[in-house]
Enzyme design. Structure first.
Site, PDB file in Angstrom:
ATOM      1  N   GLN A  67      14.793  -6.166 -16.657  1.00 55.21           N
ATOM      2  CA  GLN A  67      15.012  -5.262 -15.514  1.00 55.21           C
ATOM      3  C   GLN A  67      13.761  -5.180 -14.638  1.00 55.21           C
ATOM      4  OE1 GLN A  67      17.521  -3.649 -14.102  1.00 55.21           O
ATOM      5  NE2 GLN A  67      19.002  -4.488 -15.532  1.00 55.21           N
ATOM      6  N   SER A  68      13.103  -6.304 -14.445  1.00 55.98           N
ATOM      7  CA  SER A  68      11.861  -6.308 -13.676  1.00 55.98           C
ATOM      8  C   SER A  68      12.096  -5.985 -12.193  1.00 55.98           C
ATOM      9  CB  SER A  68      11.221  -7.695 -13.800  1.00 55.98           C
ATOM     10  OG  SER A  68      10.224  -7.865 -12.825  1.00 55.98           O
ATOM     11  N   ASN A  69      11.412  -4.959 -11.704  1.00 52.26           N
ATOM     12  CA  ASN A  69      11.452  -4.655 -10.262  1.00 52.26           C
ATOM     13  C   ASN A  69      10.746  -5.742  -9.473  1.00 52.26           C
ATOM     14  OD1 ASN A  69      12.664  -2.034 -10.611  1.00 52.26           O
ATOM     15  ND2 ASN A  69      10.667  -1.307 -11.319  1.00 52.26           N
ATOM     16  N   CYS A  85      10.633  -8.957 -10.194  1.00 47.37           N
ATOM     17  CA  CYS A  85      11.506 -10.124 -10.047  1.00 47.37           C
ATOM     18  C   CYS A  85      12.592  -9.877  -8.998  1.00 47.37           C
ATOM     19  CB  CYS A  85      12.124 -10.498 -11.394  1.00 47.37           C
ATOM     20  SG  CYS A  85      10.916 -11.228 -12.513  1.00 47.37           S
TER      21      CYS A  85
END
Ligand SMILES: *Cc1c(COP(=O)(O)O)cnc(C)c1O
Length: 269
Positions: A106-108, A110
């Site tokens: 859930q990388s912001n 990325c």
């Protein structure tokens, strides 16, 4: 394509400098740094607002203000857009045709990179770390993944164990994990102030801040604090299961019973 205006397939329009290349001049305190970027790509909506944050139970005379970097954009919201303005300008200057990056599932970072890349007509490859159990599964359309997949990023999943062997030492044990108490805090602050924090950064930071204020009020009394909300709202979708028992009530509206007729006889239809 029937019904779709031809202009939709053209690169994003440039209005008011958004998505355009801007010369960069560093602030005075940073002029000694080297190398100094010469340009940025304008990707965020700046400056973001600052306003008073009426948190409950503050020590006497304490004021908290909030810097709303969560409002730097929608798909590109949060603090990540600030560094991407530099990184994307550099990628374009180098003539890159794609960008590759790595992050948690859930990388912001990325998600913001995937959107910025598509805006600038670059291909985007994302390597996302997930659990061993989920690495062979469709990663789903939850939160940041929804946006990444809609904008057409290429996604490779890697298990945390595999990544750990060649990548970084394990971005802490508690990263992106939440206690029920932290999520209840995020929900309570949203209900009390209208500000929705994120589960990984601003939620934990505000939780720690208010906890310390409650334990050591003398330390905070009379102080004026600026809290930076760094965005990350999309990550909250990943916690929907944990939040569902906390978040608001609802009911089915029964029109036949509840809407009185003008003549007072009760039935509307
Ligand atoms: C990445 C991230 C941070 C941390 O930002 P740094 O610049 O790495 O310190 C904080 N908040 C959110 C929402 C983030 O996505």
């Amino acid at each position: 394509m029937a019904g779709v205006p031809a202009t939709l397939s053209a690169p994003a329009a440039q209005i008011g400098g958004f998505l355009s290349k801007k010369p960069y001049a560093p602030p005075s305190w940073a002029t000694h740094l080297s190398p100094m970027p010469s340009h940025t790509m304008s990707l965020g909506h700046f400056p973001t607002p600052i306003h008073k944050w009426n948190l409950p139970n503050l020590p006497e005379g304490t004021e908290v203000w909030i810097k709303r970097d969560d409002l730097s954009g929608m798909q590109l919201s949060g603090n990540k857009v600030r560094k991407l303005e530099f990184l994307m300008a550099d990628a374009l200057a180098q003539g890159a045709d794609c960008v590759i990056t790595v992050g948690g599932i859930q990388s912001n970072h990325c998600r913001a990179t995937a959107v910025a890349a598509k805006y600038l007509n670059l291909d985007c490859y994302l390597i996302l770390r997930t659990s061993k159990l989920l690495v062979d599964k469709d990663p789903g359309l939850i939160g940041n993944l929804l946006v990444e997949r809609l904008v057409g990023a290429h996604i490779d999943l890697v298990s945390k164990e595999e990544y750990g062997k060649i990548g970084s030492v394990a971005k802490g044990l508690g990263y992106a994990m939440n206690t029920a108490e932290e999520l209840k805090f995020v929900k309570d602050i949203a209900a009390a102030t209208g500000i929705v924090l994120d589960p990984v950064y601003s939620g934990k930071a505000a939780y720690g801040l208010l906890k310390d204020m409650a334990c050591n009020p003398a330390k905070w009394k009379g102080r004026k604090i600026l809290f930076v909300h760094t965005g990350g709202l999309l990550g909250l979708y990943d916690k929907a299961d944990q939040l569902s028992s906390l978040a608001g009530s609802w009911r089915r509206m029964d029109l036949e019973d509840s809407v009185p007729r003008k003549d007072g006889t009760g039935k509307m239809f």
